[in-house]
Design a protein around this motif. Structure first.
Motif, PDB file in Angstrom:
ATOM      1  N   ALA A  28       0.838  -1.209   0.000  1.00  0.00           N
ATOM      2  CA  ALA A  28       0.000   0.000   0.000  1.00  0.00           C
ATOM      3  C   ALA A  28       0.867   1.251   0.000  1.00  0.00           C
ATOM      4  CB  ALA A  28      -0.944  -0.002   1.188  1.00  0.00           C
ATOM      5  N   TRP A  29       2.055   1.161   0.556  1.00  0.00           N
ATOM      6  CA  TRP A  29       2.961   2.297   0.586  1.00  0.00           C
ATOM      7  C   TRP A  29       3.444   2.648  -0.826  1.00  0.00           C
ATOM      8  CZ3 TRP A  29       8.535   2.193   2.976  1.00  0.00           C
ATOM      9  CH2 TRP A  29       9.040   3.488   3.048  1.00  0.00           C
ATOM     10  N   HIS A  30       3.777   1.644  -1.634  1.00  0.00           N
ATOM     11  CA  HIS A  30       4.368   1.891  -2.945  1.00  0.00           C
ATOM     12  C   HIS A  30       3.394   1.750  -4.112  1.00  0.00           C
ATOM     13  CE1 HIS A  30       8.333   2.195  -1.215  1.00  0.00           C
ATOM     14  NE2 HIS A  30       8.138   1.062  -0.582  1.00  0.00           N
ATOM     15  N   TYR A  44      -4.201   5.361   4.039  1.00  0.00           N
ATOM     16  CA  TYR A  44      -4.011   3.942   4.357  1.00  0.00           C
ATOM     17  C   TYR A  44      -4.102   3.805   5.872  1.00  0.00           C
ATOM     18  CZ  TYR A  44      -1.552  -0.596   4.373  1.00  0.00           C
ATOM     19  OH  TYR A  44      -1.185  -1.907   4.529  1.00  0.00           O
ATOM     20  N   THR A  57       2.988   0.344   9.403  1.00  0.00           N
ATOM     21  CA  THR A  57       3.444  -0.230   8.147  1.00  0.00           C
ATOM     22  C   THR A  57       4.894  -0.629   8.327  1.00  0.00           C
ATOM     23  OG1 THR A  57       1.934   1.149   6.868  1.00  0.00           O
ATOM     24  CG2 THR A  57       3.849   0.271   5.704  1.00  0.00           C
ATOM     25  N   PRO A  90       0.075   7.059   1.102  1.00  0.00           N
ATOM     26  CA  PRO A  90       0.906   6.246   0.216  1.00  0.00           C
ATOM     27  C   PRO A  90       1.849   7.124  -0.614  1.00  0.00           C
ATOM     28  CG  PRO A  90      -1.430   5.722  -0.067  1.00  0.00           C
ATOM     29  CD  PRO A  90      -1.350   6.932   0.806  1.00  0.00           C
ATOM     30  N   GLN A  91       2.971   6.533  -0.987  1.00  0.00           N
ATOM     31  CA  GLN A  91       3.948   7.162  -1.869  1.00  0.00           C
ATOM     32  C   GLN A  91       4.517   8.465  -1.307  1.00  0.00           C
ATOM     33  OE1 GLN A  91       3.402   6.898  -6.065  1.00  0.00           O
ATOM     34  NE2 GLN A  91       2.122   5.069  -5.901  1.00  0.00           N
ATOM     35  N   VAL A 127      -7.833   1.233   2.328  1.00  0.00           N
ATOM     36  CA  VAL A 127      -7.528   2.527   1.719  1.00  0.00           C
ATOM     37  C   VAL A 127      -8.823   3.333   1.627  1.00  0.00           C
ATOM     38  CG1 VAL A 127      -6.639   3.683  -0.346  1.00  0.00           C
ATOM     39  CG2 VAL A 127      -5.629   1.515   0.417  1.00  0.00           C
TER      40      VAL A 127
END
Length: 185
Positions: A28-30, A44, A57, A90-91, A127
């Protein structure tokens, strides 16, 4: 997105993995975009509102699942429940090499944190589309740790809130409560 749980809740073996629409494990992070299709952002959820288990995370594990933080080999809990849904964008990443010009400190090497002020508990690993309204810059152990305050786009008060002043009108005292919770923790 959906989630998959492994292990027993309350143990260090408990993991929550995010799955895409085809049922494949993703980070979910990337792999989840920062921006939602409507222009808001994706949030998230790591910790549902009104709970005290400190989930995070796992930025160093493959796929970045969520697991309960540990201290001295035991699952870590807050001393009192967190009143809001909590998680990350995220990201995003708070760079430990980049010193903030105003705060004089570098980032904490984690994704940017989110405090979601909606009225319903979120699900771990899910999410949600949210609208950012303001942010706190907190210094934690000499590192900048941003807390972006958001409201779910489907919240009845969302259309009335665009900034910190609006939050204060619609949720009197909420920002002060967030500040005090993190300050005291």
């Amino acid at each position: 997105f959906s989630t998959q749980e492994k292990g027993t809740l309350g143990t260090l073996e408990y993991l929550v993995t995010t799955l895409d629409a085809s049922g494949n494990a993703i980070s979910a992070w990337h792999d989840v975009p920062l921006y939602a299709e409507n222009g808001n952002v994706n949030f998230y959820c790591e910790i549902p509102a009104n709970t005290s288990k400190k989930f995070e995370t796992q930025t160093k594990k493959p796929g970045n699942p969520i697991a309960q933080d540990e201290k001295d080999g035991k699952p870590r809990e807050y001393p009192y429940p967190i009143l809001w849904n909590y998680g990350m964008l995220p990201q995003t990443w708070e760079d430990p090499e980049e010193v903030d010009e105003v705060l004089g400190q570098a980032g904490d090497n984690d994704p940017t944190d989110v405090v979601e002020i909606g009225s319903s508990p979120c699900k771990i690993g899910q999410v949600y589309q949210v609208k950012p309204v303001c942010a706190f810059a907190m210094i934690d152990d000499g590192e900048v740790d941003w807390k972006v305050v958001v409201i779910p786009e489907d919240n009845a008060k969302s259309a009335k809130i665009s900034n910190a002043d609006d939050v204060e009108k619609e949720f009197p005292g909420e920002l002060q409560s967030i500040y005090e919770w993190f300050r005291d923790y």
